[in-house]
Write a protein that holds these residues in place. Structure first.
Motif, PDB file in Angstrom:
ATOM      1  N   THR A 189       0.849  -1.193   0.000  1.00 12.31           N
ATOM      2  CA  THR A 189       0.000   0.000   0.000  1.00 12.31           C
ATOM      3  C   THR A 189       0.885   1.244   0.000  1.00 12.31           C
ATOM      4  N   GLY A 190       0.399   2.286  -0.648  1.00 11.13           N
ATOM      5  CA  GLY A 190       1.133   3.535  -0.744  1.00 11.13           C
ATOM      6  C   GLY A 190       1.068   4.083  -2.160  1.00 11.13           C
ATOM      7  N   GLU A 191       1.546   5.302  -2.339  1.00  7.05           N
ATOM      8  CA  GLU A 191       1.496   5.920  -3.653  1.00  7.05           C
ATOM      9  C   GLU A 191       2.396   5.211  -4.659  1.00  7.05           C
ATOM     10  N   SER A 192       3.484   4.601  -4.192  1.00  4.07           N
ATOM     11  CA  SER A 192       4.436   3.932  -5.094  1.00  4.07           C
ATOM     12  C   SER A 192       4.255   2.422  -5.106  1.00  4.07           C
ATOM     13  N   ALA A 193       3.056   1.916  -4.777  1.00  2.69           N
ATOM     14  CA  ALA A 193       2.842   0.467  -4.697  1.00  2.69           C
ATOM     15  C   ALA A 193       2.960  -0.207  -6.051  1.00  2.69           C
ATOM     16  N   ALA A 194       2.732   0.540  -7.149  1.00  2.00           N
ATOM     17  CA  ALA A 194       2.801  -0.066  -8.478  1.00  2.00           C
ATOM     18  C   ALA A 194       4.196   0.011  -9.082  1.00  2.00           C
ATOM     19  N   ASP A 195       5.142   0.659  -8.428  1.00  3.05           N
ATOM     20  CA  ASP A 195       6.496   0.776  -8.977  1.00  3.05           C
ATOM     21  C   ASP A 195       7.169  -0.600  -8.990  1.00  3.05           C
ATOM     22  N   PRO A 196       7.927  -0.939 -10.050  1.00  2.86           N
ATOM     23  CA  PRO A 196       8.580  -2.263 -10.109  1.00  2.86           C
ATOM     24  C   PRO A 196       9.505  -2.537  -8.933  1.00  2.86           C
ATOM     25  N   ALA A 197      10.019  -1.500  -8.285  1.00  6.98           N
ATOM     26  CA  ALA A 197      10.906  -1.717  -7.146  1.00  6.98           C
ATOM     27  C   ALA A 197      10.149  -1.940  -5.845  1.00  6.98           C
ATOM     28  N   ARG A 198       8.813  -1.731  -5.845  1.00  2.79           N
ATOM     29  CA  ARG A 198       8.037  -1.870  -4.611  1.00  2.79           C
ATOM     30  C   ARG A 198       6.748  -2.657  -4.811  1.00  2.79           C
ATOM     31  N   ASN A 199       6.492  -3.231  -5.958  1.00  6.92           N
ATOM     32  CA  ASN A 199       5.232  -3.933  -6.178  1.00  6.92           C
ATOM     33  C   ASN A 199       5.256  -5.293  -5.484  1.00  6.92           C
ATOM     34  N   VAL A 200       4.165  -6.047  -5.671  1.00  2.00           N
ATOM     35  CA  VAL A 200       4.021  -7.334  -4.982  1.00  2.00           C
ATOM     36  C   VAL A 200       5.098  -8.343  -5.405  1.00  2.00           C
ATOM     37  N   PRO A 201       5.422  -8.498  -6.712  1.00  2.00           N
ATOM     38  CA  PRO A 201       6.508  -9.436  -7.057  1.00  2.00           C
ATOM     39  C   PRO A 201       7.836  -9.082  -6.408  1.00  2.00           C
ATOM     40  N   ALA A 202       8.167  -7.769  -6.333  1.00  2.00           N
ATOM     41  CA  ALA A 202       9.425  -7.378  -5.696  1.00  2.00           C
ATOM     42  C   ALA A 202       9.402  -7.693  -4.203  1.00  2.00           C
ATOM     43  N   ALA A 203       8.254  -7.463  -3.548  1.00  2.00           N
ATOM     44  CA  ALA A 203       8.147  -7.785  -2.120  1.00  2.00           C
ATOM     45  C   ALA A 203       8.224  -9.285  -1.873  1.00  2.00           C
ATOM     46  N   SER A 278       7.842   7.271  -3.034  1.00  2.00           N
ATOM     47  CA  SER A 278       7.579   7.519  -1.623  1.00  2.00           C
ATOM     48  C   SER A 278       7.567   6.210  -0.847  1.00  2.00           C
ATOM     49  N   ALA A 279       7.473   6.311   0.481  1.00  3.28           N
ATOM     50  CA  ALA A 279       7.472   5.130   1.347  1.00  3.28           C
ATOM     51  C   ALA A 279       6.193   4.321   1.155  1.00  3.28           C
ATOM     52  N   VAL A 280       6.308   3.001   1.340  1.00  2.14           N
ATOM     53  CA  VAL A 280       5.161   2.095   1.208  1.00  2.14           C
ATOM     54  C   VAL A 280       5.122   1.172   2.420  1.00  2.14           C
ATOM     55  N   GLU A 281       3.963   0.509   2.601  1.00 11.30           N
ATOM     56  CA  GLU A 281       3.793  -0.512   3.630  1.00 11.30           C
ATOM     57  C   GLU A 281       3.580  -1.858   2.950  1.00 11.30           C
ATOM     58  N   VAL A 282       4.341  -2.862   3.376  1.00 10.69           N
ATOM     59  CA  VAL A 282       4.274  -4.208   2.807  1.00 10.69           C
ATOM     60  C   VAL A 282       3.773  -5.150   3.892  1.00 10.69           C
ATOM     61  N   SER A 283       2.688  -5.889   3.600  1.00 12.09           N
ATOM     62  CA  SER A 283       2.104  -6.842   4.544  1.00 12.09           C
ATOM     63  C   SER A 283       2.413  -8.254   4.077  1.00 12.09           C
ATOM     64  N   TYR A 284       3.059  -9.048   4.956  1.00 10.87           N
ATOM     65  CA  TYR A 284       3.439 -10.424   4.656  1.00 10.87           C
ATOM     66  C   TYR A 284       2.598 -11.377   5.505  1.00 10.87           C
ATOM     67  N   PRO A 285       1.774 -12.259   4.893  1.00 16.90           N
ATOM     68  CA  PRO A 285       1.090 -13.308   5.671  1.00 16.90           C
ATOM     69  C   PRO A 285       2.014 -14.509   5.850  1.00 16.90           C
ATOM     70  N   LEU A 286       2.591 -14.663   7.018  1.00 18.20           N
ATOM     71  CA  LEU A 286       3.576 -15.711   7.286  1.00 18.20           C
ATOM     72  C   LEU A 286       2.895 -16.919   7.921  1.00 18.20           C
ATOM     73  N   VAL A 287       3.297 -18.115   7.479  1.00 19.45           N
ATOM     74  CA  VAL A 287       2.804 -19.372   8.034  1.00 19.45           C
ATOM     75  C   VAL A 287       3.985 -20.083   8.672  1.00 19.45           C
ATOM     76  N   LEU A 288       3.938 -20.254   9.967  1.00 16.42           N
ATOM     77  CA  LEU A 288       4.977 -20.956  10.731  1.00 16.42           C
ATOM     78  C   LEU A 288       4.363 -22.247  11.254  1.00 16.42           C
ATOM     79  N   ALA A 289       4.680 -23.364  10.614  1.00 16.01           N
ATOM     80  CA  ALA A 289       4.067 -24.654  10.965  1.00 16.01           C
ATOM     81  C   ALA A 289       5.159 -25.678  11.240  1.00 16.01           C
ATOM     82  N   ARG A 290       4.810 -26.639  12.118  1.00 20.10           N
ATOM     83  CA  ARG A 290       5.781 -27.677  12.466  1.00 20.10           C
ATOM     84  C   ARG A 290       6.059 -28.616  11.303  1.00 20.10           C
TER      85      ARG A 290
END
Length: 517
Positions: A189-203, A278-290
């Motif tokens: 999320t953020g104004e630069s969320a679509a930039d190749p350096a900050r989009n979902v594939p880069a994250a 500009s700055a962006v926020e990246v949300s990661y859904p992490l799964v920690l399983a045995r």
């Protein structure tokens, strides 16, 4: 007299082999009429050929010794001129005839040395039929083998399913996993969320490059609690220069402040590629399983928690570096208008001042010393008061808490839902608590989850008539199977599906009938 059985030539009794073809001589028939052989007129005498084995004398032109059957020296016979062929005459029964020369048999030559006679090479036609026969035999053998294999396949008994193969076979157990959830996407999320350096594939690539450190953090947490499985929604604030300036845990399926702090500290050490946005926020859904078996349950629980989040909700854990200290402002300089370049005049001379007399003090009088002032004790924090109140009830001994302002978050385990409601009410009764977030887990819910996993694995293994009851770390099996192997296999499946041990096995073995299916 002796006769050759091959060429029918007549030889004296002293000779044992035919001088033409080397065949053994046989006695001539006594009833046969006497034959008078008329030899040719004598010519110039020729030297006899000496046998190299027995030393016997042979006539010129003979290739085999008449006494021992050995071959004569061919080189000597070839060096001498061959005598002119002749046809001896003989008288048989009063009639004079001429004897025909001995017939040669090129296909059968008898030798009397140690070497066997050379075999006749087959003709081209014979070789053709021979190879044709070999090919026909090979084709027939292959056809017979294929027919036999098809026959065995059609008459073979259908194999048992994989779950019935062996009671000792257990599903492969994988190690701990720390991955991104598949049913909850990564968000930027953020104004630069679509930039190749900050989009979902880069994250996502940034997480894959640093997933090993996240997995190591989870493994260290497992050393303290081997049953820990958690789903975490971690949010990072990434600056334009690629540095992570803040991190937080929005929600988790099993709140653990120590694990949350370690995860955020590790992820705040990541460095993204710098860019001009500009700055962006990246949300990661992490799964920690045995293991992989627990991964699906953790992903489902995390998706439910994320779906229930509201906008502006306080995160369970947050971490941000302190703001930089503000440098003190320099002192204002003197105004140029007030500055003077002329030296100040020296101060006027002052008259000496007489010292004041000391006050009178009565003799032998001591000053009363004041008692030292003791510092007041620091105020007790809200977290300490909540923890002390929870420890007063032994049913809440495994409940932990952390505070953010007046909001108290409870996590840990209790026995059942009744103890869970008791913990919430106890924390809410402390002065200064404005709200209580309940992230507690119950033992009964964990038992039910393990029981559901074991039942699903038993159904998948074909043991549909077997039931299970889980209490703590013990499992109790009941039901019906057809063989002892299936009974033992049910124990293996139950202990592999969840962290339990089969305490009692009450499964009954009822063999199937002849017409049972």
């Amino acid at each position: 007299m002796k006769r050759c059985p091959e060429c029918s030539n007549i030889f004296p009794d002293a000779e044992r082999f035919c001088s033409s073809d080397g065949a053994a001589l046989i006695p001539a028939e006594s009833s046969a009429p006497s034959a008078t052989v008329q030899m040719p007129p004598p010519g110039p005498p020729e030297p006899p050929v000496e046998c190299p084995v027995c030393g016997g004398k042979a006539l010129p032109g003979e290739a085999v010794c008449s006494f021992c059957g050995a071959r004569l020296n061919v080189s000597e016979t070839l060096a001498q001129p061959a005598p002119a062929p002749y046809k001896p005459t003989f008288t048989l029964g009063g009639q004079t005839g001429q004897q025909s020369p001995p017939q040669q048999h090129p296909t059968a030559q008898h030798t009397f040395d140690d070497e066997p006679p050379a075999r006749e090479e087959p003709s081209a036609l014979r070789r053709f039929f021979m190879w044709t026969g070999y090919l026909v035999a090979a084709v027939v053998a292959l056809a017979a083998g294929a027919w036999f294999a098809i026959h065995l396949t059609s008459t073979a008994v259908a194999p048992k399913p994989a779950a019935m193969a062996s009671p000792s076979a257990s599903p492969a157990v994988s190690g701990p996993v720390a991955v991104l959830a598949t049913n909850t996407p990564v968000q930027v999320t953020g104004e630069s969320a679509a930039d190749p350096a900050r989009n979902v594939p880069a994250a996502s690539k940034m997480f894959s490059d640093n997933s090993a450190a996240v997995l190591d953090t989870y493994k260290k947490a497992l050393e303290g609690d081997s049953t820990l499985s958690d789903g975490v929604l971690a949010t990072l604030t990434v600056n334009r220069d690629g540095s992570v300036v803040a991190g937080s845990v929005k929600t988790s399926t099993a709140p653990d402040p120590a694990l949350d702090a370690e995860l955020i500290n590790v992820m705040m050490g990541w460095h993204f590629a710098p860019f001009s946005g500009s700055a962006v926020e990246v949300s990661y859904p992490l799964v920690l399983a045995r293991n992989e078996a627990d991964r699906t349950a953790v992903e489902t629980a995390l998706a439910a928690k994320v779906a229930g989040l509201s906008t502006g909700e306080t995160p369970e854990y947050a971490n941000a570096p302190p703001p930089p200290a503000v440098a003190p402002s320099p002192a204002p300089e003197a105004s140029p208008a007030l500055a003077s370049t002329e030296p100040l005049p020296p101060p006027p001379a002052m008259a000496p001042v007489a010292p004041e007399p000391e006050p009178y003090r009565p003799p032998h009088r001591r000053r009363r010393e004041r008692p030292p002032v003791m510092p007041s004790p620091p105020p007790v924090s809200l977290l300490t008061r909540v923890q002390e109140r929870l420890r007063m009830d032994r049913r809440l001994g495994r409940v932990k808490a952390y505070t953010a302002g007046g909001v108290v978050t409870l996590y840990g385990k209790v026995f059942d839902d009744k103890s869970r409601r008791l913990a919430v009410a106890t924390a809410r009764s402390v002065d200064g608590v404005t709200d209580v977030i309940d992230n507690l887990q119950t033992d009964t819910a964990t038992w039910a989850q393990n029981q559901s996993q074991i039942s699903a694995q038993l159904q998948a293994a074909g043991l549909s008539q077997v039931t299970v009851k889980v209490i703590g770390h013990d499992a109790y099996l009941d039901g019906q199977v057809s063989t002892e192997a299936e009974k033992e296999h049910a124990v293996t499946v139950a202990e592999a599906a969840a962290p339990v041990r089969v305490r009692t096995n009450l499964i009954r073995v009822v063999p199937k009938g002849v017409f049972s299916f």
